[in-house]
Design a protein around this motif. Structure first.
Motif, mmCIF file in Angstrom:
data_model
loop_
_atom_site.group_PDB
_atom_site.id
_atom_site.type_symbol
_atom_site.label_atom_id
_atom_site.label_comp_id
_atom_site.label_asym_id
_atom_site.label_seq_id
_atom_site.Cartn_x
_atom_site.Cartn_y
_atom_site.Cartn_z
ATOM 1 N N SER A 175 0.822 -1.194 0.000
ATOM 2 C CA SER A 175 0.000 0.000 0.000
ATOM 3 C C SER A 175 0.859 1.247 0.000
ATOM 4 O O SER A 175 2.044 1.213 0.314
ATOM 5 C CB SER A 175 -0.938 0.021 1.221
ATOM 6 O OG SER A 175 -0.184 0.080 2.420
ATOM 7 N N THR A 220 0.251 5.596 1.096
ATOM 8 C CA THR A 220 -0.659 6.574 1.676
ATOM 9 C C THR A 220 -0.084 7.982 1.545
ATOM 10 O O THR A 220 1.131 8.165 1.457
ATOM 11 C CB THR A 220 -0.921 6.287 3.171
ATOM 12 O OG1 THR A 220 0.317 6.389 3.904
ATOM 13 C CG2 THR A 220 -1.505 4.891 3.358
ATOM 14 N N MET A 269 -9.954 -0.095 -3.366
ATOM 15 C CA MET A 269 -10.014 0.051 -1.916
ATOM 16 C C MET A 269 -9.501 1.420 -1.464
ATOM 17 O O MET A 269 -8.344 1.567 -1.061
ATOM 18 C CB MET A 269 -9.215 -1.069 -1.249
ATOM 19 C CG MET A 269 -9.809 -2.441 -1.477
ATOM 20 S SD MET A 269 -8.867 -3.773 -0.715
ATOM 21 C CE MET A 269 -7.446 -3.821 -1.810
ATOM 22 N N SER A 309 -9.190 4.399 1.271
ATOM 23 C CA SER A 309 -9.201 4.335 2.737
ATOM 24 C C SER A 309 -8.850 5.686 3.342
ATOM 25 O O SER A 309 -8.179 6.517 2.723
ATOM 26 C CB SER A 309 -8.219 3.275 3.238
ATOM 27 O OG SER A 309 -6.888 3.604 2.872
ATOM 28 N N THR A 335 -11.859 1.375 5.460
ATOM 29 C CA THR A 335 -11.817 1.157 4.013
ATOM 30 C C THR A 335 -13.205 0.808 3.487
ATOM 31 O O THR A 335 -13.962 0.079 4.146
ATOM 32 C CB THR A 335 -10.852 0.009 3.661
ATOM 33 O OG1 THR A 335 -9.568 0.285 4.197
ATOM 34 C CG2 THR A 335 -10.738 -0.162 2.155
ATOM 35 N N PRO A 394 -14.278 -0.921 0.214
ATOM 36 C CA PRO A 394 -13.956 -1.550 -1.072
ATOM 37 C C PRO A 394 -15.117 -1.462 -2.064
ATOM 38 O O PRO A 394 -16.289 -1.548 -1.686
ATOM 39 C CB PRO A 394 -13.685 -3.018 -0.685
ATOM 40 C CG PRO A 394 -13.362 -2.969 0.778
ATOM 41 C CD PRO A 394 -14.226 -1.869 1.325
ATOM 42 N N ARG A 397 -6.757 -6.574 10.800
ATOM 43 C CA ARG A 397 -7.631 -6.058 9.747
ATOM 44 C C ARG A 397 -8.966 -6.794 9.783
ATOM 45 O O ARG A 397 -9.017 -8.031 9.806
ATOM 46 C CB ARG A 397 -6.967 -6.235 8.389
ATOM 47 C CG ARG A 397 -7.794 -5.735 7.213
ATOM 48 C CD ARG A 397 -6.974 -5.686 5.956
ATOM 49 N NE ARG A 397 -5.912 -4.672 6.058
ATOM 50 C CZ ARG A 397 -5.029 -4.453 5.094
ATOM 51 N NH1 ARG A 397 -5.052 -5.180 3.990
ATOM 52 N NH2 ARG A 397 -4.112 -3.523 5.245
#
Length: 209
Positions: free
Chosen positions: A34, A36, A86, A88, A110, A112, A163
């Protein structure tokens, strides 16, 4: 066939002050990768992230047989392509500091979004795409980690997180006369995720003390 694909998919502008910084993090995780983008405002780093998962499936059948004096070849194929988007939003908060080492708590949510296509012998099955749109997915993540600041603009970190992923899909077919057929599919997963991150902070005072 369509129901099998659906089950498989389930199982699959901020104001800155003088001491804030723009942040960018890359996390090659054991289970996911990922990136960010966010702002470091004191000990808090609100951020936004985006991930994309794409999957495909193809099955081809060939029948080659003799019909009278002629040989006949018939081909049949099934192709599917599914995208899982996804986006977030999250917040990382540095709670404990010892020198250049900072421990933090990370919380993210998140939503999705699923889309895709299914084709039989080149003809698209429009109902499949509509069924994918009816899949409802939600995700959340709670993590604990630490970052070691090599400078005010760069740090390396590690995180261990939980998660939560839930999903459901309902399909109802009316057959007339008060009769109907209804199918409900639900999913809940709580995997643990280990991440290693590279974190970049740009602009502002960049005070990491």
């Amino acid at each position: 066939m369509k129901r099998l694909f659906l089950i498989s998919v389930l199982v699959m502008a901020i104001t800155l002050n003088g001491f804030s910084q723009f942040s960018f993090s890359v996390s090659p995780g054991i289970a996911t990768n990922s990136a960010t983008f966010g702002y470091k405002l004191g000990n808090a780093v609100p951020y936004a992230g985006f991930q994309l998962v794409n999957g495909g499936f193809m099955r081809e059948e060939v029948d080659h047989y003799q019909s009278g004096s002629d040989w006949v070849t018939n081909k049949h194929d099934v192709k599917a392509n599914v995208n899982l988007l996804m986006p977030s939003l999250g917040l990382k908060y540095f709670a404990v500091q010892s020198g250049d080492l900072k421990a933090y708590v990370n919380l993210a949510a998140t939503k999705p979004l699923v889309s895709g296509k299914l084709k039989f012998d080149g003809d698209e099955e429009e109902e499949f795409a509509e069924q994918l749109k009816n899949i409802k997915l939600l995700g959340a993540e709670l993590g604990f980690g630490a970052e070691y600041f090599l400078s005010k603009n760069f740090s390396i970190g590690g995180e261990y997180s939980f998660r939560y992923i839930s999903g459901k899909h309902s399909d109802k077919e009316d057959m007339g006369g008060g009769e109907y057929s209804k199918t409900d599919i639900s999913l809940r997963l709580v995997p643990t995720i280990a991440k290693f991150s590279l974190n970049f902070y740009f602009g502002g005072g960049g005070d990491n003390n």
